[in-house]
Design an enzyme around this catalytic site. Structure first.
Site, short mmCIF file in Angstrom:
data_model
loop_
_atom_site.label_atom_id
_atom_site.label_comp_id
_atom_site.label_asym_id
_atom_site.label_seq_id
_atom_site.Cartn_x
_atom_site.Cartn_y
_atom_site.Cartn_z
CG HIS A 27 -2.00 -0.95 1.24
ND1 HIS A 27 -2.97 -0.99 2.20
CD2 HIS A 27 -2.29 -1.95 0.37
CE1 HIS A 27 -3.83 -1.96 1.92
NE2 HIS A 27 -3.43 -2.57 0.83
CE1 TYR B 202 -0.78 3.90 9.83
CE2 TYR B 202 0.37 2.63 8.14
CZ TYR B 202 -0.68 2.76 9.04
OH TYR B 202 -1.62 1.77 9.13
C1 PHB Z 1 -4.89 -4.60 11.37
O1 PHB Z 1 -5.08 -4.84 10.18
O2 PHB Z 1 -5.02 -5.49 12.23
C2 PHB Z 1 -4.53 -3.24 11.81
C3 PHB Z 1 -4.24 -2.28 10.86
C4 PHB Z 1 -3.89 -1.01 11.24
C5 PHB Z 1 -3.85 -0.68 12.58
C6 PHB Z 1 -4.12 -1.63 13.54
C7 PHB Z 1 -4.46 -2.92 13.16
O3 PHB Z 1 -3.52 0.57 12.95
#
Ligand code: PHB
Length: 370
Positions: A52, A364
């Site tokens: 992504h 991120y």
């Molecule tokens: C997940 O896909 O489990 C997931 C994704 C993003 C997050 C937390 C959990 O911030």
């Protein structure tokens, strides 16, 4: 360790099957992906992982994309489940003759303030003792390593949040190609995924929420309300699994005592909003592996001595980011209209200022390793 010619044994109290099936995290930073690839365990991730290049922040019923590719000079994240990473690691370990002892009982750690630490455990009714040079305490928040360090050595820093996440795994194609983090008056919601056919969705709930009060129908209803956006549709499907996740921020300092070195959740917990828990654990073990290699190559303890200090610089930055994402996106029970307006202003700022969006994006996708 194996790739560096250093012997190691993994002592694990769960079964192999449990570790390879339990649904946990799913977002890998670029650095985590690169490390797994370098180690030769990235084959399946490369074919099955979903790359992504952005996420969506949704508030006031409208979506705003944060474009990682553009904001970070081409970086992204990969969606690949933690239990799939574990399968790949277990397979590689077995293929190279490495030792992993599953389903051990009564594990305890000893003598790590001297030069030959010991691990005692029971397996299939017999008692064993391992003598080693170092113990890596990778046994999670509820593990035995951290509490085995003498009282007075560690300082704990902690913050609990007045909410949890109710998470489901659903047999439904993800309704968006990218993750959607949603701020809603009724509380946070997140759309994520595991594969092109399986969605992973979360709802902010009470910290002590009783999952039995949430029928599948009620969960979908609430997700529909919170995620709603003009011209967009949430596809429902059979709920395969559901559970409640607690939310806390936690750090111990230092992350080491003698020859016991803590890594991952045994030393720190982040709320899941930044998707950082697994990645932070990987960063710890990378720093630890480098320090151990340096020790065996040169006999110098320098990098081992600075292990905690180096890890904690990253840990605190990641704590800050996870706390910030959590604070911006959730509804706090004691919040007043001022707080609500301030959250919306923050979201507006992050999605309209390139400088602010860049700050979110670089955290991120993962801060660079020191
Ligand atoms: C997940 O896909 O489990 C997931 C994704 C993003 C997050 C937390 C959990 O911030």
């Amino acid at each position: 360790m194996y790739l560096q010619g250093i012997d190691s044994i993994v002592v694990e109290n769960r079964s192999r099957q449990y570790s390879e099936q339990r649904v946990r995290a799913g977002v890998l930073e670029q650095g985590t992906v690169d490390l797994l690839t370098e180690m030769g365990v990235g084959e399946r991730m490369k074919t099955e992982g979903l790359v992504h290049h952005g996420i969506e922040l949704r508030f006031g019923g409208r979506g705003h994309r944060i474009d990682f590719q553009d904001l970070t000079g081409g970086k992204g994240i990969t969606i690949y489940a933690q239990h799939e990473v574990l399968k790949d690691l277990n397979n590689a370990r077995v293929a190279t003759g490495g030792q992993v002892f599953f389903e051990v009982r009564s594990v305890s750690v000893h003598d790590f303030d001297g030069s030959s630490p010991k691990i005692r455990y029971q397996k299939d009714g017999s008692a064993y003792e391992l003598t080693c040079d170092f113990i890596a305490g990778c046994d999670g928040f509820h593990g035995i390593c951290r509490p085995s360090i003498p009282a007075g050595v560690l300082t704990e820093y902690e913050r609990e949040y007045p909410f949890g996440w109710l998470g489901i795994l659903a047999d439904a194609p993800p309704s968006s190609e990218e993750l959607i983090y949603t701020h809603h008056d009724r509380g946070f919601a997140l759309l994520s995924m595991r594969t092109p056919h399986i969605s992973r969705l979360y709802l902010q709930c009470k910290p002590d929420e009783n999952i039995d009060l949430w029928s599948d129908e009620k969960i979908w209803q609430e997700l529909q309300i919170r995620l709603a956006s003009d011209g967009w549709k949430l596809t429902e499907g059979q709920v395969l699994q559901k559970g409640i996740t607690g939310m806390r921020s936690f750090v111990v300092e230092p992350m080491q005592y003698g020859r016991l070195l803590l890594a991952g959740d045994s030393a720190h917990i982040v709320p899941p909003t930044g998707a950082k828990g697994l990645n932070l654990a990987v960063a710890d073990v990378q720093i630890l592996a480098r320090a151990l290699k340096h020790f065996y190559d040169s006999g110098s303890r320098d990098l081992l001595d600075s292990y905690s200090e180096v890890c904690l610089r990253r840990v605190w930055k990641v704590q800050r980011f996870s706390w910030w994402m959590t604070s911006m996106l959730h509804r706090f029970p004691d919040q007043n209209p001022f707080d609500h307006r301030r959250q919306l202003a923050e979201l507006d700022y992050v999605t309209s200022s390139r400088a602010a969006a860049k700050t979110l994006a670089e955290n991120y996708v993962g801060l660079p390793m020191e």
